[in-house]
Design an enzyme around this catalytic site. Sequence first.
Site, PDB file in Angstrom:
ATOM      1  N   ARG A 156       0.725  26.118 -20.461  1.00  0.00           N
ATOM      2  CA  ARG A 156       1.079  25.451 -21.719  1.00  0.00           C
ATOM      3  C   ARG A 156       2.180  24.414 -21.530  1.00  0.00           C
ATOM      4  O   ARG A 156       2.509  23.683 -22.460  1.00  0.00           O
ATOM      5  CB  ARG A 156       1.516  26.494 -22.753  1.00  0.00           C
ATOM      6  CG  ARG A 156       0.423  27.494 -23.079  1.00  0.00           C
ATOM      7  CD  ARG A 156       0.628  28.147 -24.430  1.00  0.00           C
ATOM      8  NE  ARG A 156       1.695  29.110 -24.415  1.00  0.00           N
ATOM      9  CZ  ARG A 156       2.731  29.092 -25.246  1.00  0.00           C
ATOM     10  NH1 ARG A 156       2.852  28.146 -26.144  1.00  0.00           N
ATOM     11  NH2 ARG A 156       3.652  30.019 -25.194  1.00  0.00           N
ATOM     12  N   TYR A 157       2.789  24.410 -20.339  1.00  0.00           N
ATOM     13  CA  TYR A 157       3.844  23.440 -20.017  1.00  0.00           C
ATOM     14  C   TYR A 157       3.508  22.865 -18.653  1.00  0.00           C
ATOM     15  O   TYR A 157       2.986  23.572 -17.790  1.00  0.00           O
ATOM     16  CB  TYR A 157       5.203  24.126 -19.933  1.00  0.00           C
ATOM     17  CG  TYR A 157       5.697  24.792 -21.197  1.00  0.00           C
ATOM     18  CD1 TYR A 157       6.390  24.052 -22.152  1.00  0.00           C
ATOM     19  CD2 TYR A 157       5.494  26.138 -21.425  1.00  0.00           C
ATOM     20  CE1 TYR A 157       6.874  24.662 -23.304  1.00  0.00           C
ATOM     21  CE2 TYR A 157       5.976  26.759 -22.577  1.00  0.00           C
ATOM     22  CZ  TYR A 157       6.661  26.015 -23.507  1.00  0.00           C
ATOM     23  OH  TYR A 157       7.140  26.614 -24.642  1.00  0.00           O
TER      24      TYR A 157
ATOM     25  N   CYS B 246      -0.424  48.208 -20.265  1.00  0.00           N
ATOM     26  CA  CYS B 246       1.011  48.368 -20.454  1.00  0.00           C
ATOM     27  C   CYS B 246       1.331  49.855 -20.462  1.00  0.00           C
ATOM     28  O   CYS B 246       0.459  50.695 -20.672  1.00  0.00           O
ATOM     29  CB  CYS B 246       1.455  47.773 -21.788  1.00  0.00           C
ATOM     30  SG  CYS B 246       1.366  45.978 -21.854  1.00  0.00           S
TER      31      CYS B 246
ATOM     32  N   CYS C 178       3.030  47.872 -27.842  1.00  0.00           N
ATOM     33  CA  CYS C 178       3.899  47.498 -28.953  1.00  0.00           C
ATOM     34  C   CYS C 178       3.008  46.976 -30.076  1.00  0.00           C
ATOM     35  O   CYS C 178       2.133  46.142 -29.838  1.00  0.00           O
ATOM     36  CB  CYS C 178       4.852  46.394 -28.516  1.00  0.00           C
ATOM     37  SG  CYS C 178       5.735  46.819 -27.005  1.00  0.00           S
TER      38      CYS C 178
ATOM     39  N   CYS D 118       2.342  43.147 -30.596  1.00  0.00           N
ATOM     40  CA  CYS D 118       1.933  42.417 -29.386  1.00  0.00           C
ATOM     41  C   CYS D 118       1.234  41.100 -29.708  1.00  0.00           C
ATOM     42  O   CYS D 118       0.322  41.050 -30.523  1.00  0.00           O
ATOM     43  CB  CYS D 118       1.003  43.288 -28.557  1.00  0.00           C
ATOM     44  SG  CYS D 118       0.499  42.507 -27.015  1.00  0.00           S
TER      45      CYS D 118
ATOM     46  N   ARG E 271      -0.546  39.587 -27.562  1.00  0.00           N
ATOM     47  CA  ARG E 271      -1.780  39.581 -26.780  1.00  0.00           C
ATOM     48  C   ARG E 271      -2.667  40.787 -27.097  1.00  0.00           C
ATOM     49  O   ARG E 271      -3.425  41.246 -26.256  1.00  0.00           O
ATOM     50  CB  ARG E 271      -1.414  39.569 -25.295  1.00  0.00           C
ATOM     51  CG  ARG E 271      -1.993  38.373 -24.566  1.00  0.00           C
ATOM     52  CD  ARG E 271      -1.371  38.197 -23.201  1.00  0.00           C
ATOM     53  NE  ARG E 271      -0.489  37.052 -23.201  1.00  0.00           N
ATOM     54  CZ  ARG E 271       0.672  36.989 -22.558  1.00  0.00           C
ATOM     55  NH1 ARG E 271       1.090  38.014 -21.827  1.00  0.00           N
ATOM     56  NH2 ARG E 271       1.416  35.919 -22.634  1.00  0.00           N
TER      57      ARG E 271
ATOM     58  N   ASP F 168       5.320  36.346 -33.293  1.00  0.00           N
ATOM     59  CA  ASP F 168       4.092  35.549 -33.334  1.00  0.00           C
ATOM     60  C   ASP F 168       3.158  36.099 -34.415  1.00  0.00           C
ATOM     61  O   ASP F 168       3.085  37.310 -34.612  1.00  0.00           O
ATOM     62  CB  ASP F 168       3.368  35.625 -31.982  1.00  0.00           C
ATOM     63  CG  ASP F 168       4.156  34.951 -30.869  1.00  0.00           C
ATOM     64  OD1 ASP F 168       4.932  34.030 -31.165  1.00  0.00           O
ATOM     65  OD2 ASP F 168       3.987  35.365 -29.701  1.00  0.00           O
TER      66      ASP F 168
ATOM     67  N   ASP G 193       7.565  30.324 -31.149  1.00  0.00           N
ATOM     68  CA  ASP G 193       6.486  29.888 -30.268  1.00  0.00           C
ATOM     69  C   ASP G 193       5.392  29.387 -31.212  1.00  0.00           C
ATOM     70  O   ASP G 193       4.782  30.171 -31.940  1.00  0.00           O
ATOM     71  CB  ASP G 193       6.003  31.067 -29.405  1.00  0.00           C
ATOM     72  CG  ASP G 193       5.566  30.607 -28.031  1.00  0.00           C
ATOM     73  OD1 ASP G 193       5.287  29.402 -27.873  1.00  0.00           O
ATOM     74  OD2 ASP G 193       5.486  31.445 -27.127  1.00  0.00           O
TER      75      ASP G 193
ATOM     76  N   LYS H  94       7.341  26.382 -27.367  1.00  0.00           N
ATOM     77  CA  LYS H  94       8.404  27.007 -28.148  1.00  0.00           C
ATOM     78  C   LYS H  94       9.333  25.923 -28.700  1.00  0.00           C
ATOM     79  O   LYS H  94       9.604  24.938 -28.015  1.00  0.00           O
ATOM     80  CB  LYS H  94       9.204  27.955 -27.260  1.00  0.00           C
ATOM     81  CG  LYS H  94       8.364  29.108 -26.716  1.00  0.00           C
ATOM     82  CD  LYS H  94       9.162  29.966 -25.744  1.00  0.00           C
ATOM     83  CE  LYS H  94       8.343  31.103 -25.178  1.00  0.00           C
ATOM     84  NZ  LYS H  94       7.415  30.685 -24.106  1.00  0.00           N
TER      85      LYS H  94
END
Length: 381
Positions: free
Chosen positions: A122-123, A135, A139, A142, A144, A303, A340, A347
């Site tokens: 992305r950069y 994981c 969480c 998340c 993702r 996000d 972001d 970001k």
Amino acid sequence: MQAPERPSSARLVLPHAGDPDSQRRTPEWKWQLARAVRSARELGEHLALSDAERAGAERAEREGFPLAITPYYLSLVDGSDPRCPIRRQVVPHVAERETTRGDLVDPLGEVAHEVAPDLVQRYPDRALVLATDRCAVYCRFCTRSRMVGGGSGTRSVEHLSAAFEWLAGHPEVRDVIVSGGDPLTLATDRLVAVIERLRQIESIETIRLATRVPVVLPHRITAELLSALAPFHPLWVMTHFNHPKELTPLARAGLERLANAGFPVMNQSVLLRGVNDDAAVLAELFRGLTRCRARPYYLLQADPAKGTGHLRTPIGAGIAIMEQLWGRLSGIALPKLVVDTPGGFGKVPIGPDYVIERRPGVTRFRTPRGVEVEYFDPAAE
Ligand SMILES: *Cc1c(COP(=O)(O)O)cnc(C)c1O
């Protein structure tokens, strides 16, 4: 140093007890992963679940984004407090099935920015490798959630070969973030194979490991892991503490081991409703991290991942918190508040505005101490 209590029903026979290798005790971190709570029934044995949590846990077990909590992290949950900040991060809630305005399945447009399988760019100078979809703990906020926990697990070096080739052909990329899933859930030799391969690409200067393991499974920060990674410095660790309750003696010792082994440790917190959306809580977290030589790097606006509306704060909440912290917390303890941007356009920093007025050659500021002052530009040459 006192280790936290394991939940009582987790006191079970160690896995692999019948191994020929059983003389060697199963490392605690593998035991923790093997005993992670993954079902609504097990979770109900440890916590008195509300109806909304039970329905959320059953849904997580059935469809989509799974449930997993290590016994260690579960031991930090206050079972008598439904508003416990640890609990809100990991116990599924029925509100996850709701969609809020702006919600996206892939909030950071990662699929659109995938330049090779499991490589996101992305950069221009940075890229992100998704080394696994697993994981230690899932969480609930998340970013993702579309892909973690669901697929094929660890990506082999062969699977990632197209990503490595792409990186070798793009020397403008100097900084590679190894993420996932959580790369520190990989067996050490698997992780080392990925890092070793990246280190063969000379244009890559820094490698970062993006991991929540120091928070949810600090036992993983073993001497064996640290000595296996040491040859590949500069390796930075980007960790993810969200609440001062997570800075247990075990977690603090893990951070200490990372710092002593030469890893710069940076922390990215996510601002979460009912978890850490409070200046005093964050001040305690940021000071605690700084004492452990973990630099508060970003405070991220959550996000807009699908089904996380109940955990997100309005943009103004984070700005108000920064206003309370700026000037009161040491600069080395104060992270940047960033959004972001949805879609994966990068970001952007946000925060209180201290510029009151801009005239040609003069800028008027308000200061954290409430004084207004002017700054004069130098005369043009
Ligand atoms: C956040 C992010 C980065 C790194 O951002 P920094 O601001 O350099 O920490 C790089 N790539 C992707 C895909 C990201 O999401």
